[in-house]
Design an enzyme around this catalytic site. Sequence first.
Site, PDB file in Angstrom:
ATOM      1  N   CYS A 117     -62.515 -10.694  -2.015  1.00 20.71           N
ATOM      2  CA  CYS A 117     -61.342  -9.999  -1.494  1.00 20.71           C
ATOM      3  C   CYS A 117     -60.280  -9.922  -2.575  1.00 20.71           C
ATOM      4  CB  CYS A 117     -60.801 -10.731  -0.272  1.00 20.71           C
ATOM      5  SG  CYS A 117     -59.197 -10.110   0.257  1.00 20.71           S
TER       6      CYS A 117
ATOM      7  N   TYR B  25     -79.054  25.381  14.169  1.00 24.09           N
ATOM      8  CA  TYR B  25     -79.061  26.645  13.434  1.00 24.09           C
ATOM      9  C   TYR B  25     -80.360  26.856  12.668  1.00 24.09           C
ATOM     10  CZ  TYR B  25     -77.537  23.049  10.234  1.00 24.09           C
ATOM     11  OH  TYR B  25     -77.451  21.869   9.546  1.00 24.09           O
TER      12      TYR B  25
ATOM     13  N   LYS C 167     -70.570  26.558   8.407  1.00 25.64           N
ATOM     14  CA  LYS C 167     -71.132  25.333   7.848  1.00 25.64           C
ATOM     15  C   LYS C 167     -70.474  24.182   8.594  1.00 25.64           C
ATOM     16  CE  LYS C 167     -72.562  23.087   3.642  1.00 25.64           C
ATOM     17  NZ  LYS C 167     -72.209  21.704   3.929  1.00 25.64           N
TER      18      LYS C 167
ATOM     19  N   CYS D 251     -56.516 -15.094   4.848  1.00 28.45           N
ATOM     20  CA  CYS D 251     -56.213 -14.119   3.801  1.00 28.45           C
ATOM     21  C   CYS D 251     -54.763 -13.639   3.924  1.00 28.45           C
ATOM     22  CB  CYS D 251     -57.162 -12.932   3.938  1.00 28.45           C
ATOM     23  SG  CYS D 251     -56.800 -11.586   2.818  1.00 28.45           S
TER      24      CYS D 251
ATOM     25  N   GLU E  98     -73.063  32.221   8.929  1.00 25.53           N
ATOM     26  CA  GLU E  98     -72.802  31.300  10.036  1.00 25.53           C
ATOM     27  C   GLU E  98     -71.925  30.153   9.554  1.00 25.53           C
ATOM     28  OE1 GLU E  98     -77.025  30.816  10.725  1.00 25.53           O
ATOM     29  OE2 GLU E  98     -77.014  28.849   9.795  1.00 25.53           O
TER      30      GLU E  98
ATOM     31  N   ASP F 242     -69.443  20.667   9.679  1.00 24.44           N
ATOM     32  CA  ASP F 242     -69.266  19.429   8.925  1.00 24.44           C
ATOM     33  C   ASP F 242     -69.621  18.236   9.805  1.00 24.44           C
ATOM     34  OD1 ASP F 242     -68.694  17.805   6.840  1.00 24.44           O
ATOM     35  OD2 ASP F 242     -66.522  17.952   7.011  1.00 24.44           O
TER      36      ASP F 242
ATOM     37  N   CYS G  96     -57.137 -12.254  -1.636  1.00 23.14           N
ATOM     38  CA  CYS G  96     -57.185 -13.711  -1.524  1.00 23.14           C
ATOM     39  C   CYS G  96     -58.346 -14.329  -2.286  1.00 23.14           C
ATOM     40  CB  CYS G  96     -57.290 -14.113  -0.054  1.00 23.14           C
ATOM     41  SG  CYS G  96     -58.893 -13.714   0.662  1.00 23.14           S
TER      42      CYS G  96
ATOM     43  N   CYS H 215     -63.010  -8.748   4.368  1.00 20.95           N
ATOM     44  CA  CYS H 215     -62.680 -10.081   3.874  1.00 20.95           C
ATOM     45  C   CYS H 215     -62.912 -11.054   5.018  1.00 20.95           C
ATOM     46  CB  CYS H 215     -61.230 -10.122   3.432  1.00 20.95           C
ATOM     47  SG  CYS H 215     -60.615 -11.793   3.237  1.00 20.95           S
TER      48      CYS H 215
ATOM     49  N   LYS I  64     -67.753  27.281   0.363  1.00 18.76           N
ATOM     50  CA  LYS I  64     -66.803  26.278   0.847  1.00 18.76           C
ATOM     51  C   LYS I  64     -65.390  26.824   0.846  1.00 18.76           C
ATOM     52  CE  LYS I  64     -69.428  22.357   0.828  1.00 18.76           C
ATOM     53  NZ  LYS I  64     -69.389  21.000   0.339  1.00 18.76           N
TER      54      LYS I  64
HETATM   55  P1  AMP Z   1     -74.690  19.686   1.487  1.00 19.05           P
HETATM   56  O1  AMP Z   1     -74.822  18.413   2.287  1.00 19.05           O
HETATM   57  O2  AMP Z   1     -73.292  19.958   1.025  1.00 19.05           O
HETATM   58  O3  AMP Z   1     -75.735  19.815   0.442  1.00 19.05           O
HETATM   59  O4  AMP Z   1     -74.958  20.879   2.507  1.00 19.05           O
HETATM   60  C1  AMP Z   1     -76.198  21.007   3.130  1.00 19.05           C
HETATM   61  C2  AMP Z   1     -76.075  20.569   4.534  1.00 19.05           C
HETATM   62  O5  AMP Z   1     -75.180  21.402   5.250  1.00 19.05           O
HETATM   63  C3  AMP Z   1     -77.342  20.694   5.291  1.00 19.05           C
HETATM   64  O6  AMP Z   1     -78.178  19.606   5.078  1.00 19.05           O
HETATM   65  C4  AMP Z   1     -76.864  20.723   6.707  1.00 19.05           C
HETATM   66  O7  AMP Z   1     -76.772  19.401   7.180  1.00 19.05           O
HETATM   67  C5  AMP Z   1     -75.432  21.227   6.626  1.00 19.05           C
HETATM   68  N1  AMP Z   1     -75.188  22.453   7.362  1.00 19.05           N
HETATM   69  C6  AMP Z   1     -74.132  22.663   8.173  1.00 19.05           C
HETATM   70  N2  AMP Z   1     -74.169  23.868   8.731  1.00 19.05           N
HETATM   71  C7  AMP Z   1     -75.285  24.468   8.287  1.00 19.05           C
HETATM   72  C8  AMP Z   1     -75.880  25.742   8.528  1.00 19.05           C
HETATM   73  N3  AMP Z   1     -75.312  26.654   9.324  1.00 19.05           N
HETATM   74  N4  AMP Z   1     -77.047  26.006   7.901  1.00 19.05           N
HETATM   75  C9  AMP Z   1     -77.618  25.107   7.081  1.00 19.05           C
HETATM   76  N5  AMP Z   1     -77.116  23.896   6.817  1.00 19.05           N
HETATM   77  C10 AMP Z   1     -75.947  23.576   7.409  1.00 19.05           C
HETATM   78 ZN    ZN Z   2     -58.754 -11.642   1.838  1.00 16.21          ZN
END
Ligand code: AMP
Ligand code: ZN
Length: 669
Positions: A410, A224, A116, A433, A114, A118, A413, A428, A312
Amino acid sequence: MNQAEARTRIEQLRKELNRHNRLYYVEARPEISDREYDRLYRELQDLEAQFPALVTSDSPTQRVGGEPLKEFAPVRHAVPMMSLDNTYTFDELREFDARVRKLLPGESVEYILEPKVDGVSVSIRYEQGALIVGATRGDGATGDNITANIKTVRNIPLSAPGAPEVFEVRGEAYLPVDAFRKLNAQRETEGEEPFANPRNATAGSLKQLDSRVVARRPLAAVFYAVGETRGIAFTQHAEVLEKLRSLGFPTPQHWWRCRDIEEVIARAQELEKLEATLPYEIDGAVVKVNNLDQWKRLGTTAKAPRFAIAFKYAHEQAQTRLTAITIQVGRTGTLTPVAELEPVPLAGSTIARATLHNEEEIRRKDIRIGDTVIVEKAGEVIPAVVGVVAENRPPGAVPFDFVKHIQGKCPACGGPIHRDPEFVAWRCENRSCPAQLKRAIEHYVGRRAMDIENLGEVLINQLVDRGLVKDIADLYALGVEQLAGLERMAEKSASNVVNAIGGSRHRELWRLVHGLGILHVGEGAARKLADHFRSLEALAGADIETLQRAEDVGPVMAQSIHDFFRNPRNQALLKRLAQAGVRPVEPESRAEPQEGPFAGKTVVITGTLSQYSREEAQEEIRKRGGRVTDSVSKKTDYLVVGADAGSKLAKAQKLGVSVLDEAAFLKML
Ligand code: AMP
Ligand code: ZN
């Protein structure tokens, strides 16, 4: 209407609204327009206001909560939320498979692949079908209670009829890619810092203590997994996905059962090709053993399960050495860390700098000076550092400490800094600044503000660094002699600059209003304010209530404008600008033209025009007596279509609205 009639209608409306929400967000096939949806929603709101006894916590109107919270309460996860181990190559996937099968001798193993997603992981608990609590992952054992924010996410059901007694659903909240672009474009016109990427925008939104702010961000979620459940038993991960979907939870559009790891690899490649069609960003695929009994026997390590792994995708990435971290100071004082890199070719250009987003991202990825880092360029966004190659870390590299790095002040400045939690940023606080002043002058002279030519970044830097310009009004006191002494500045160009500055004394009012850089006031708002108030004095003197009478001015903008003009520093600046002879011309009075192709017509603009900004095009139409609205309906006379037009075009065609391409539009003007 009596209470009984109201009850019937309210129930009807809720059912309808929930159905349309589901059509829109889960099935992606809306049946009604946003406007019709809003109409039903308002009818429900009105009825509930009339009959408060009929309000229930799962009514679609209850998505937006009341007063902001002071802080988030902790939520303990009954089943911990784990992270995943990562792989980057097919061979590593095969090694994962070998490990799994070694722990399950003689058994056959089926996998699910499935996306992943983001986003930001969330866990939501339903009891007896009602949404009880929504939480972030936190450290995996305990997260933040963000229930009020979760309820604003329109594709998360407030009630899930038929759900088991206790049902915790897990997935990712995200900002759809389209919505992210729109949000950033809007932030930019409103003079606010854009978000670095959809993930950051989502994280920032979910951390808001005021759920009313979250409600304006069109977040979505996809699920999921499940956490704690009671009253149901699953034997396969695939069943979990199917159950989630049948209960009305959004699940990934694409996922596959795979007989073996070679099929997993093939599907992972297939998914990568589908990436651009998905509503969310993905950073790879997740491979999970399908059989949940095998999950139990495989178990977990301290950090991650042994029955699942992330794969990945290598986007357009390159590796190079991070030689230093510098800090950029933005117009509103935001301190953004920037990676200085050994130049490396990436996606057709040479990259020597990349954004590090903010302190938290650096910590999350444990990026250290001297590291070999992975830089990535995704789409049109600026290159970013996405990770480090841990094996290449030089001995003695220490964790990066943002505040220590800039010695708590900063870097431009030396002024005091403070944390802005919404942007996970440091700012800042020094209003004088020089770095902020440089950005403020760039903004003031910009084409969408006072439009002063010949005043570029290099020159502005010199003017500020040499103390020749301490605020915007000083620009008008510059003489040829002072400029002629600067680098790359012949007498001729010096006098061009002086003339260009002088020529800006009588620009249109909206240009000055925009150029002042009032928080939340972008070009569009500046034009509307100028139209409404017609003079700087009237705008500066308006109280909050009066300000809100102008078109499109909400409470946040009104407050910001009000504060700006009450600030003694800004008052002094305006006085000095007036003394320097800056007197904007008032907008022409608007006797609506009665003739011409746009007189009395209702026009909608979609897509990007090459000759005009959106605001300019609207202005041209209004000047000709036309009305510009945001959405296409039967009442629309023309739809002006630029590049990359969206759904409005299809709608206009369906309704038979006349469509003008840019050439036809220009001709009519
Ligand atoms: P990482 O943060 O790189 O350790 O990846 C783990 C995180 O991927 C999990 O905590 C989920 O938030 C996220 N994630 C996204 N899609 C999925 C998926 N299909 N199954 C499990 N985790 C997922
Ligand atoms: Zn500044």
